[in-house]
Design a protein around this motif. Structure first.
Motif, PDB file in Angstrom:
ATOM      1  N   LEU A   1       0.836  -1.199   0.000  1.00  0.00           N
ATOM      2  CA  LEU A   1       0.000   0.000   0.000  1.00  0.00           C
ATOM      3  C   LEU A   1       0.871   1.249   0.000  1.00  0.00           C
ATOM      4  CD1 LEU A   1      -2.664  -1.023   2.673  1.00  0.00           C
ATOM      5  CD2 LEU A   1      -2.859  -1.183   0.182  1.00  0.00           C
ATOM      6  N   GLY A   2       0.385   2.295  -0.647  1.00  0.00           N
ATOM      7  CA  GLY A   2       1.132   3.541  -0.681  1.00  0.00           C
ATOM      8  C   GLY A   2       1.323   4.141   0.692  1.00  0.00           C
ATOM      9  N   ARG A   3       0.273   4.096   1.526  1.00  0.00           N
ATOM     10  CA  ARG A   3       0.379   4.665   2.866  1.00  0.00           C
ATOM     11  C   ARG A   3       1.419   3.933   3.705  1.00  0.00           C
ATOM     12  NH1 ARG A   3       0.421   9.123   4.299  1.00  0.00           N
ATOM     13  NH2 ARG A   3      -1.421   9.470   2.980  1.00  0.00           N
ATOM     14  N   ASP A   4       1.464   2.598   3.586  1.00  0.00           N
ATOM     15  CA  ASP A   4       2.478   1.841   4.321  1.00  0.00           C
ATOM     16  C   ASP A   4       3.883   2.236   3.869  1.00  0.00           C
ATOM     17  OD1 ASP A   4       0.495   0.526   5.682  1.00  0.00           O
ATOM     18  OD2 ASP A   4       0.579  -1.292   4.452  1.00  0.00           O
ATOM     19  N   ALA A   5       4.047   2.444   2.565  1.00  0.00           N
ATOM     20  CA  ALA A   5       5.356   2.836   2.048  1.00  0.00           C
ATOM     21  C   ALA A   5       5.781   4.192   2.603  1.00  0.00           C
ATOM     22  CB  ALA A   5       5.326   2.878   0.519  1.00  0.00           C
ATOM     23  N   LEU A   6       4.852   5.148   2.629  1.00  0.00           N
ATOM     24  CA  LEU A   6       5.181   6.478   3.163  1.00  0.00           C
ATOM     25  C   LEU A   6       5.529   6.401   4.647  1.00  0.00           C
ATOM     26  CD1 LEU A   6       2.460   8.574   1.314  1.00  0.00           C
ATOM     27  CD2 LEU A   6       4.934   8.642   0.913  1.00  0.00           C
ATOM     28  N   ASP A   7       4.809   5.554   5.392  1.00  0.00           N
ATOM     29  CA  ASP A   7       5.109   5.378   6.818  1.00  0.00           C
ATOM     30  C   ASP A   7       6.505   4.787   7.005  1.00  0.00           C
ATOM     31  OD1 ASP A   7       2.662   6.381   7.516  1.00  0.00           O
ATOM     32  OD2 ASP A   7       1.721   4.427   7.853  1.00  0.00           O
ATOM     33  N   MET A   8       6.864   3.805   6.184  1.00  0.00           N
ATOM     34  CA  MET A   8       8.186   3.189   6.286  1.00  0.00           C
ATOM     35  C   MET A   8       9.291   4.186   5.952  1.00  0.00           C
ATOM     36  SD  MET A   8       7.285  -0.500   4.533  1.00  0.00           S
ATOM     37  CE  MET A   8       8.934  -1.203   4.698  1.00  0.00           C
ATOM     38  N   LEU A   9       9.039   5.019   4.956  1.00  0.00           N
ATOM     39  CA  LEU A   9      10.047   6.011   4.576  1.00  0.00           C
ATOM     40  C   LEU A   9      10.186   7.101   5.619  1.00  0.00           C
ATOM     41  CD1 LEU A   9       9.048   6.148   0.835  1.00  0.00           C
ATOM     42  CD2 LEU A   9      11.373   5.692   1.633  1.00  0.00           C
ATOM     43  N   ALA A  10       9.140   7.326   6.407  1.00  0.00           N
ATOM     44  CA  ALA A  10       9.182   8.373   7.429  1.00  0.00           C
ATOM     45  C   ALA A  10       9.879   7.911   8.700  1.00  0.00           C
ATOM     46  CB  ALA A  10       7.766   8.839   7.763  1.00  0.00           C
ATOM     47  N   ARG A  11      10.006   6.596   8.881  1.00  0.00           N
ATOM     48  CA  ARG A  11      10.672   6.084  10.087  1.00  0.00           C
ATOM     49  C   ARG A  11      12.185   6.245   9.976  1.00  0.00           C
ATOM     50  NH1 ARG A  11       7.979   0.300   9.503  1.00  0.00           N
ATOM     51  NH2 ARG A  11       5.762   0.885   9.633  1.00  0.00           N
ATOM     52  N   PRO A  12      12.848   6.467  11.093  1.00  0.00           N
ATOM     53  CA  PRO A  12      14.315   6.513  11.051  1.00  0.00           C
ATOM     54  C   PRO A  12      14.862   5.159  10.629  1.00  0.00           C
ATOM     55  CG  PRO A  12      13.468   7.418  13.112  1.00  0.00           C
ATOM     56  CD  PRO A  12      12.308   6.742  12.433  1.00  0.00           C
ATOM     57  N   GLN A  13      15.637   5.136   9.571  1.00  0.00           N
ATOM     58  CA  GLN A  13      16.212   3.893   9.075  1.00  0.00           C
ATOM     59  C   GLN A  13      17.729   3.942   9.248  1.00  0.00           C
ATOM     60  OE1 GLN A  13      14.635   1.232   7.716  1.00  0.00           O
ATOM     61  NE2 GLN A  13      12.604   2.125   7.955  1.00  0.00           N
ATOM     62  N   GLN A  14      18.335   2.844   9.657  1.00  0.00           N
ATOM     63  CA  GLN A  14      19.785   2.739   9.795  1.00  0.00           C
ATOM     64  C   GLN A  14      20.280   1.547   8.999  1.00  0.00           C
ATOM     65  OE1 GLN A  14      21.729   4.968  11.179  1.00  0.00           O
ATOM     66  NE2 GLN A  14      20.019   6.248  11.850  1.00  0.00           N
ATOM     67  N   PRO A  15      20.742   1.704   7.772  1.00  0.00           N
ATOM     68  CA  PRO A  15      20.779   2.976   7.060  1.00  0.00           C
ATOM     69  C   PRO A  15      19.444   3.281   6.395  1.00  0.00           C
ATOM     70  CG  PRO A  15      21.688   1.250   5.704  1.00  0.00           C
ATOM     71  CD  PRO A  15      21.339   0.603   7.025  1.00  0.00           C
TER      72      PRO A  15
END
Length: 238
Positions: free
Chosen positions: A34-48
């Motif tokens: 889902l697009g919303r799930d993708a945006l949520d994942m991109l908004a989370r701090p990712q390392q890296p």
């Protein structure tokens, strides 16, 4: 560390195929249907952080173009857009709102991999090598400054809104100021390899670049179209 790729695709079979293929090629892969799930994942701090997004245009909850628009408003993660639509206008709109490249369905996995690697290679080449000596001097043409190390262009000190691919096109033109560069030459300079692409994609990107760096995009003074030949970056010293 392997690049982390986010695959946004609602077809479970295609998503699984892409995940397996990219993992075999050495990438870390996460997926969202889902697009919303993708945006949520991109908004989370990712390392890296995610190195790139493979984004399907047709999603069940929101249009992929809207996902790209919201993504681009917050992060500059490169986007490779997948489209099953035959109308070229969808590809043009995708490029205009910030996608770095596109690939129509059906596609060969090897071509997707080549395009993805080209996007990541451009991004790495734009990152300064910390501690490896002095960086490259920014190019200045009057009120326009093009800083390769910062991957930023500024007009009168204000940042120009450009995607990664659009900045790379501008930099390639500026580094060859005064020379006419064909579309094929520009694609080769930016991608590092020739990949068959949508014929007018360069023109769409040039339109967006002009909107960012020209005082009057309809009467450009910096990026000149040479009919039948390509584009020329003029050394304007305003």
């Amino acid at each position: 560390m392997a690049d982390h790729i986010l695959v946004v695709e609602d077809d479970p079979r295609l998503a699984e195929m892409l995940t397996e293929y990219l993992e075999q090629a050495g990438f870390r892969v996460s997926s969202a249907a889902l697009g919303r799930d993708a945006l949520d994942m991109l908004a989370r701090p990712q390392q890296p952080a995610f190195g790139a997004v493979v984004l399907d245009l047709m999603l069940p909850d929101m249009d992929g173009l809207e996902v790209c628009r919201q993504l681009r408003a917050n992060v500059d993660t490169p986007v490779l857009m997948l489209t099953a639509r035959g109308d070229a206008i969808d590809r043009i709109v995708g490029l205009e709102i910030g996608a770095d490249d596109y690939l129509p369905k059906p596609f060969e996995p090897r071509e997707l991999l080549a395009r993805l690697r080209a996007i990541l290679r451009r991004r790495r080449s734009d990152e300064p090598a910390g501690g490896q000596g002095p960086g490259r001097q920014a190019l200045r043409f009057g009120r326009l400054e093009i800083d390769a190390d910062a991957h930023a262009a500024r007009l009168d000190g204000a940042p120009c809104e450009l995607t990664t691919y659009q900045f790379d096109l501008l930099l390639a033109l500026a580094q060859n100021a005064g020379r006419v560069l064909s579309r094929d030459t520009l694609m080769e300079l930016v991608k590092g390899e020739q990949i068959e692409a949508f014929d007018r994609s360069i023109d769409v990107h040039m339109s967006r670049i002009r909107a960012a760096v020209e005082d009057d995009p309809k009467k450009p003074r910096r990026i000149i179209t040479v009919r039948g030949a390509g584009y020329l970056f003029a050394k304007v010293q305003d």
